[in-house]
Design an enzyme around this catalytic site. Sequence first.
Site: not given
Length: 757
Positions: A16-17, A411, A413, A455, A457, A652, A738
């Site tokens: 998860d990290c 920590c 995290c 641009d 056009t 474009d 933390d």
Amino acid sequence: MSAPVRQDKFRIEGMDCASCAQKIDTAVRRLGNKISDVTVSVTKGTMTVTHKGIEADAIMEQLKKLGYQSRYMGENQTPARPEPETEPHRCSGAHDHEHSHEGHDHGAQQHGLHVHATGKIKEAPVLHMHDHGEAEDGRPWWQQGKARLTMAAGAALMAAYIAGHFLPQYALYIFSAAMLVGLVPIARRALAGARFGTPFSIETLMTIAAIGALIIGAVEEAAMVVFLFLIGEMLEGVAARRARNSIRGLADLVPKTARAEENGRIVERDAADLAIGTIIQVRPGDRIAADGEVLSGNSAVNEAPVTGESTPKNKEAGDKVFAGTINSDAVLRVRVTATAQNNTIARIIAQVEEAQESKAPTERFIDRFSVWYTPAVMILAALVAIIPPLVAGSSWDEWIYKGLAILLIGCPCALVISTPAAIAAGLSSGARRGLLMKGGAVLESAGHVTAAAFDKTGTLTEGKPVVTDIIAFTHSEADILRFAAAVEQGSSHPLALAILKAAQTRNIALPQVHDGAALGGKGVTGTVEGKAVLLASPKAVAAKTTLTNSEKQRIAALNDQGKTVSLLMIGDELAGGIAMRDEPREDARQGIKTLQTQGIRTIMLTGDNRRTAEAIGRDLGMEVHAEMMPEDKRRIVDKLKTQKQIIAKIGDGINDAPALAAADLGIAIGGGTDVALETADAAIMHGRVTDVANMIALSRATMANIKQNITLAIGLKLVFLITTIAGITGLWPAILADTGATVLVTANAMRLLRWKP
């Protein structure tokens, strides 16, 4: 003979990290020199291993020793370009993050392509390379391993408080047992991390602090600290899954089935199995099941799910439609032009998932900083625990306790997640609103833009002329348009189409034309209602009749406005004329104004003639450089960069490659879905000029969020560091510094998912 190179992909539960990904990367690389590359994606929750002959079972066993459950997803027989780095390690493939558009090989990049795995491992299923499941293994968050461990630790702690109340003489042992319920798995992960090359992990800090607290007798606090740490990890996992699934929710927009035409009848078919060329029918109210081209029917289609465009667009034969959009009014027959694995929705998902792994400069700095940060915290904690007792004769228990608290405060995290959480949320939020950016670096750089070069056009203008004025000299405006449209019937010239559309809009019935002919480079002629009709340029008409001064002045005034004038002669008489111009997009004026309000210099770079360009420039209120070749546009971009301007080039995505490559940020707009997804650094799906300003606003909002997160993460740590050394706070407030910071930072980042232009 050496073993062939393979790529195996795995789903990893509980990653998860960034620090998790770093540990996994380091551990898998230690399997030996048969591993040539490891790519770990926190956003997708996956890992791709490029190797020569390592069994997938051995890789999964290594992950299990590290404390992570994994699932084999399949083998890619022909390894594609490695995914962008997710963590601070060096990949074996070179990653060039410079803005380069020339020579860009999109075929090799496999943008948005889903590669089907064909390899097998025992009886493991062979899965699609992009897995859009609810969670890593389909279970809700409360059934995941981290949640179960947290609940067990919480129950043990509650039982310890109850038992300790009745048996206070055994409280030390009771709380020690409760602490071990949560600490043992943490300590095992710490040992595994140290064994496989990551000694300075969050689990190491936690384990040392808890064991130290046990030694000095602070077991009740130690048990609470372990429980709070597990809560923080669980909440981090929930937030990570929410961010991970936010963009994948787009996949649910595509219906599961489609009504396909087969042998003269309609049959229900799985949308995932529709082949290119299949004809499907889409009823009013149904979602379109595939990207395709309308064969017949005329209906309004709501494209908001894909492009964010709130106004439905009318679709008729020849128009493109996107999977996941909603048909409103009438039945459409659609020929499928892309498989489910490569439709617009699938490619957006793949694009954003890949982009979320491309690090922003701020994120790379935080990663480098965190490598040194954790060892520094351990040294500081040791000094706090040792120096006061040795130098000043202070109590060992008191200062060891403070040193342990500093370990928990330190920590990393919250600090490590502060940037990637905001980047992922910002990219997802943008994609849901039709703003695609290829990575954190692009998202960050957009907010620093000081000049935007457009641009003309097809970017600032619609890309096709429309009738703006009808000049009546001797006939009525209706007659002039009727005769002009009559001689233009059957022509596909852009000016002819503009005249025909104007006549259609005014419901003018067109008479028949006889002896119609084109005069090369001059105009068209024919006989209408028995009269000779000529529609031609002023120069060609002037060769046949004399123009008065007032007529010449009228034509010159229109030319000064950037309009093309065609004059109409009926017989020998100059009847009038029609003025046409490629008009600015409806939102162009507001988009340019918003950019200027943001403090951004706006510039037009066009190859069109100076008079037309300057007329459009005056309307929009922007600086103009006209009659430019592609190399001239690049020269202007380079010149602006020498003036310390940070340039966004908006076009474009096909033309002006040199200028796009030279710019700090290339944005594709109005060039069609393929271009929008695969060209430049960023893309605007629905082609609105206002979305350039929206993209910059999103970038600035994301960077502000990152600064807030870093301030929260470091600020809380500094406050608790001071209060701990002063003896005001202890172990469990330290872990809150933390855990609390991690939760606050993640929640703050998730606010970006609700961002609106």
